[in-house]
Enzyme design. Sequence first.
Site, PDB file in Angstrom:
ATOM      1  N   ASP A 106      10.180   4.794   1.713  1.00  0.00           N
ATOM      2  CA  ASP A 106       8.640   4.137   1.935  1.00  0.00           C
ATOM      3  C   ASP A 106       9.169   2.531   2.014  1.00  0.00           C
ATOM      4  O   ASP A 106       9.512   1.806   1.291  1.00  0.00           O
ATOM      5  CB  ASP A 106       8.252   4.277   0.599  1.00  0.00           C
ATOM      6  N   GLU A 132       2.252  -4.565   1.974  1.00  0.00           N
ATOM      7  CA  GLU A 132       1.531  -3.276   1.956  1.00  0.00           C
ATOM      8  C   GLU A 132       1.465  -2.817   0.578  1.00  0.00           C
ATOM      9  O   GLU A 132       0.547  -2.142   0.270  1.00  0.00           O
ATOM     10  CB  GLU A 132       2.136  -1.926   2.845  1.00  0.00           C
ATOM     11  N   GLU A 133       2.682  -2.894  -0.113  1.00  0.00           N
ATOM     12  CA  GLU A 133       2.745  -2.511  -1.644  1.00  0.00           C
ATOM     13  C   GLU A 133       1.936  -3.406  -2.608  1.00  0.00           C
ATOM     14  O   GLU A 133       1.748  -2.871  -3.673  1.00  0.00           O
ATOM     15  CB  GLU A 133       4.233  -2.654  -2.089  1.00  0.00           C
TER      16      GLU A 133
HETATM   17 ZN   LIG Z   1       4.451   2.928   2.080  1.00  0.00          ZN
END
Ligand SMILES: [Zn+2]
Length: 438
Positions: free
Chosen positions: A164, A196-197
């Site tokens: 990820d 994004e996180e």
């Molecule tokens: Zn991700």
Amino acid sequence: MKFSSCIAAVAVIAGVNASPHPAYQQQDQQALGTTSSPSTTGYDQLKLEDIINDSPLLSLHRDLVKIESISGNEHDVGLFVAQFLESQNFTVVKQEVPPVKGQEDTKARYNIYAVPKSSTQPPSILLTSHIDTVPPFIPYSVRQPQDATSDPEDLIIAGRGSVDAKGSVAAQIFATLETLEENPDASLGLLFVVGEEIGGDGMHVFSDSKLNQKEAFKTLIFGEPTEAALVSGHKGMLGFQVLAHGSAAHSGYPWLGKSAVSAILPALSRVDILGNIPAEEGGLPASPKYGPTTLNIGKIRAGVATNVVPSEAMADVAVRLAEGTPEEARKIIQRAVEDATKDFEAEVVVDFKSHQESYPPQDLDVDVEGFDVATVNYGTDVPNLAVAASTKRYLYGPGSIFVAHGDNEALSVRQINEAVVGYKKLIQAAVDRDGQVA
Ligand SMILES: [Zn+2]
């Protein structure tokens, strides 16, 4: 490093036991920084490193994972990706994204937007993923699986971001390079965002900028761990805070105060089960596609000491919406909290402003044959990128979400190789739709 001359051969390596293409040997033979303890049977550690070195795809993946890029600290990984794509004949735009609050001293962070140097129009197909990771940093390592086989495709690659989403980033880049090698006119672009996180600040900046050529982007391919399934959609998201205000008193004389905890408990008990109560009875709706709406009371804070009646209490709640809009959900939550607390002296309020990020369930396209189809429960950057109504959106990538944020984040060589094939299939379907010559 210049890989374009041997891109076509990567697929051969993906087919396993093929001997390395001579061109691979021109690569820098980078040693692995940190590796797991060598397995007692099969390959020794040096052999493992050779296998990675022999594949430009796996080497790029390794180099990405080795760079720590916890959200807010994406400077180095951004420059690395930019440099790599420039070396592959891309025009690269480094789009600066403001620092994360409280991290103003860290080096500048960039979204990386890249199109082939030869392209004269904005791309019609955009592949995108994120280059930040969750904490903590876990060093890169390669190992054989427990049931050691001699098949290099079974090797396990571990480390923070290996799944990820640096698995997606590396596979998207190689799927793009291989497609351009075969079809130089394919209208392709790449976008790798920061943050994004932590809510998608990078994608928001891109979305609001001139680089977001909404009308040109006919197909968006988002890269996240989906275990190589095409995701038909994911739940929506909504956050809120429950706040209780009372007044303090000696715990021996609680009637002299107003306990914020006594008031917030029934509110939270009700909130906690809103996903299990039928919508007709005041619960949050389920859907056949996504199942029940779920809630997570992730944080509770209250009081100052055991012998003081607490005057303040608060809780942070995240909702994964299976159906309806955030606006509808807010009304249901508001009503549920009011009903549960009307008999208490301390005041209980729901604050939706503290968590402004919210979006309804996101439906995605799955009209390309040859993929398993699944739904997922996690959020992505999909809702953060404004698109034209007719834009096709796909979500696909290597590795499993079940290990994505864990200490055991890892995926196999096979999964990365297969993702290149999967992305190429999605690209080809888009090229065919656009009526471009393949
Ligand atoms: Zn991700």
